[in-house]
Design a protein around this motif. Structure first.
Motif, PDB file in Angstrom:
ATOM      1  N   LEU A   1     -26.993  31.933  14.594  1.00  0.00           N
ATOM      2  CA  LEU A   1     -28.149  32.599  15.172  1.00  0.00           C
ATOM      3  C   LEU A   1     -29.322  32.594  14.195  1.00  0.00           C
ATOM      4  N   PRO A   2     -30.539  32.455  14.713  1.00  0.00           N
ATOM      5  CA  PRO A   2     -31.706  32.580  13.839  1.00  0.00           C
ATOM      6  C   PRO A   2     -31.877  34.048  13.439  1.00  0.00           C
ATOM      7  N   MET A   3     -32.638  34.284  12.406  1.00  0.00           N
ATOM      8  CA  MET A   3     -32.830  35.650  11.900  1.00  0.00           C
ATOM      9  C   MET A   3     -33.309  36.601  12.987  1.00  0.00           C
ATOM     10  N   LEU A   4     -34.181  36.132  13.880  1.00  0.00           N
ATOM     11  CA  LEU A   4     -34.710  37.000  14.928  1.00  0.00           C
ATOM     12  C   LEU A   4     -33.614  37.550  15.841  1.00  0.00           C
ATOM     13  N   LEU A   5     -32.534  36.789  16.030  1.00  0.00           N
ATOM     14  CA  LEU A   5     -31.437  37.215  16.907  1.00  0.00           C
ATOM     15  C   LEU A   5     -30.238  37.780  16.138  1.00  0.00           C
ATOM     16  N   ALA A   6     -30.285  37.775  14.820  1.00  0.00           N
ATOM     17  CA  ALA A   6     -29.146  38.223  14.021  1.00  0.00           C
ATOM     18  C   ALA A   6     -28.763  39.670  14.318  1.00  0.00           C
ATOM     19  N   GLY A   7     -29.723  40.487  14.663  1.00  0.00           N
ATOM     20  CA  GLY A   7     -29.433  41.881  14.996  1.00  0.00           C
ATOM     21  C   GLY A   7     -28.604  42.028  16.268  1.00  0.00           C
ATOM     22  N   MET A   8     -28.555  40.983  17.070  1.00  0.00           N
ATOM     23  CA  MET A   8     -27.777  41.011  18.312  1.00  0.00           C
ATOM     24  C   MET A   8     -26.419  40.342  18.157  1.00  0.00           C
ATOM     25  N   ALA A   9     -26.059  39.965  16.942  1.00  0.00           N
ATOM     26  CA  ALA A   9     -24.826  39.209  16.706  1.00  0.00           C
ATOM     27  C   ALA A   9     -23.600  39.930  17.251  1.00  0.00           C
ATOM     28  N   ASP A  10     -23.468  41.231  16.994  1.00  0.00           N
ATOM     29  CA  ASP A  10     -22.286  41.962  17.465  1.00  0.00           C
ATOM     30  C   ASP A  10     -22.193  41.947  18.985  1.00  0.00           C
ATOM     31  N   LYS A  11     -23.307  42.104  19.653  1.00  0.00           N
ATOM     32  CA  LYS A  11     -23.321  42.103  21.119  1.00  0.00           C
ATOM     33  C   LYS A  11     -22.959  40.716  21.656  1.00  0.00           C
ATOM     34  N   ILE A  12     -23.547  39.683  21.074  1.00  0.00           N
ATOM     35  CA  ILE A  12     -23.278  38.314  21.510  1.00  0.00           C
ATOM     36  C   ILE A  12     -21.815  37.952  21.272  1.00  0.00           C
ATOM     37  N   LEU A  13     -21.294  38.252  20.079  1.00  0.00           N
ATOM     38  CA  LEU A  13     -19.893  37.936  19.772  1.00  0.00           C
ATOM     39  C   LEU A  13     -18.934  38.756  20.626  1.00  0.00           C
ATOM     40  N   GLY A  14     -19.295  40.000  20.913  1.00  0.00           N
ATOM     41  CA  GLY A  14     -18.449  40.829  21.781  1.00  0.00           C
ATOM     42  C   GLY A  14     -18.317  40.234  23.166  1.00  0.00           C
ATOM     43  N   LYS A  15     -19.426  39.763  23.717  1.00  0.00           N
ATOM     44  CA  LYS A  15     -19.395  39.128  25.051  1.00  0.00           C
ATOM     45  C   LYS A  15     -18.596  37.835  25.014  1.00  0.00           C
ATOM     46  N   LEU A  16     -18.800  37.016  23.984  1.00  0.00           N
ATOM     47  CA  LEU A  16     -18.033  35.784  23.854  1.00  0.00           C
ATOM     48  C   LEU A  16     -16.541  36.062  23.746  1.00  0.00           C
ATOM     49  N   LYS A  17     -16.190  37.065  22.959  1.00  0.00           N
ATOM     50  CA  LYS A  17     -14.773  37.414  22.786  1.00  0.00           C
ATOM     51  C   LYS A  17     -14.167  37.863  24.111  1.00  0.00           C
ATOM     52  N   LYS A  18     -14.861  38.728  24.828  1.00  0.00           N
ATOM     53  CA  LYS A  18     -14.352  39.230  26.112  1.00  0.00           C
ATOM     54  C   LYS A  18     -14.173  38.093  27.113  1.00  0.00           C
ATOM     55  N   ASP A  19     -15.208  37.272  27.271  1.00  0.00           N
ATOM     56  CA  ASP A  19     -15.153  36.179  28.253  1.00  0.00           C
ATOM     57  C   ASP A  19     -14.087  35.144  27.895  1.00  0.00           C
ATOM     58  N   THR A  20     -13.977  34.805  26.627  1.00  0.00           N
ATOM     59  CA  THR A  20     -12.987  33.820  26.198  1.00  0.00           C
ATOM     60  C   THR A  20     -11.577  34.360  26.347  1.00  0.00           C
ATOM     61  N   THR A  21     -11.371  35.620  26.008  1.00  0.00           N
ATOM     62  CA  THR A  21     -10.051  36.240  26.152  1.00  0.00           C
ATOM     63  C   THR A  21      -9.610  36.215  27.611  1.00  0.00           C
ATOM     64  N   LEU A  22     -10.525  36.508  28.530  1.00  0.00           N
ATOM     65  CA  LEU A  22     -10.195  36.458  29.955  1.00  0.00           C
ATOM     66  C   LEU A  22      -9.780  35.054  30.379  1.00  0.00           C
ATOM     67  N   LEU A  23     -10.456  34.048  29.876  1.00  0.00           N
ATOM     68  CA  LEU A  23     -10.117  32.660  30.199  1.00  0.00           C
ATOM     69  C   LEU A  23      -8.727  32.285  29.701  1.00  0.00           C
ATOM     70  N   LEU A  24      -8.329  32.843  28.550  1.00  0.00           N
ATOM     71  CA  LEU A  24      -7.080  32.436  27.916  1.00  0.00           C
ATOM     72  C   LEU A  24      -5.871  33.275  28.301  1.00  0.00           C
ATOM     73  N   GLU A  25      -6.069  34.306  29.132  1.00  0.00           N
ATOM     74  CA  GLU A  25      -4.937  35.138  29.545  1.00  0.00           C
ATOM     75  C   GLU A  25      -3.979  34.337  30.413  1.00  0.00           C
ATOM     76  N   LYS A  26      -2.690  34.595  30.211  1.00  0.00           N
ATOM     77  CA  LYS A  26      -1.671  33.945  31.063  1.00  0.00           C
ATOM     78  C   LYS A  26      -1.844  34.428  32.484  1.00  0.00           C
ATOM     79  N   LYS A  27      -1.734  33.517  33.435  1.00  0.00           N
ATOM     80  CA  LYS A  27      -1.890  33.880  34.850  1.00  0.00           C
ATOM     81  C   LYS A  27      -0.681  33.468  35.615  1.00  0.00           C
TER      82      LYS A  27
END
Length: 96
Positions: A70-96
């Motif tokens: 992320l560029p410096m301007l968006l670095a303050g949003m890193a936790d929010k961005i990574l949290g969304k990526l983690k949630k969405d990716t985890t849902l994709l990888l759950e056993k179905k």
């Protein structure tokens, strides 16, 4: 960020590719997202509000590695961005 999975590598790759394609089509808000796959790794870049975001998603045997730069301007949003990526990716990888 690294997320483990219990899927075969092929199944994990298929789910990540499909999910990334859906996500790229749903972003909207003037965000341009480009990606290219090289074997098991997706290289992507996005442009929003004049800022460039780059990264990779690598699908491996037991986990998926996601790196986002992320560029410096968006670095303050890193936790929010990574949290969304983690949630969405985890849902994709759950056993179905």
């Amino acid at each position: 960020m690294t997320l483990s999975h219990d899927l075969s590598k092929e199944e994990a790759l298929s789910r990540i590719k499909g999910g990334f394609d859906r996500y790229a089509g749903d972003i909207g808000m003037g965000i341009a997202l480009n990606s290219r796959w090289e074997a098991d790794t997706c290289h992507f870049d996005a442009k929003a509000l004049g800022q460039n975001v780059t990264g990779e998603i690598e699908v491996r045997e037991e986990d998926v590695r996601i790196e986002v730069r992320l560029p410096m301007l968006l670095a303050g949003m890193a936790d929010k961005i990574l949290g969304k990526l983690k949630k969405d990716t985890t849902l994709l990888l759950e056993k179905k």
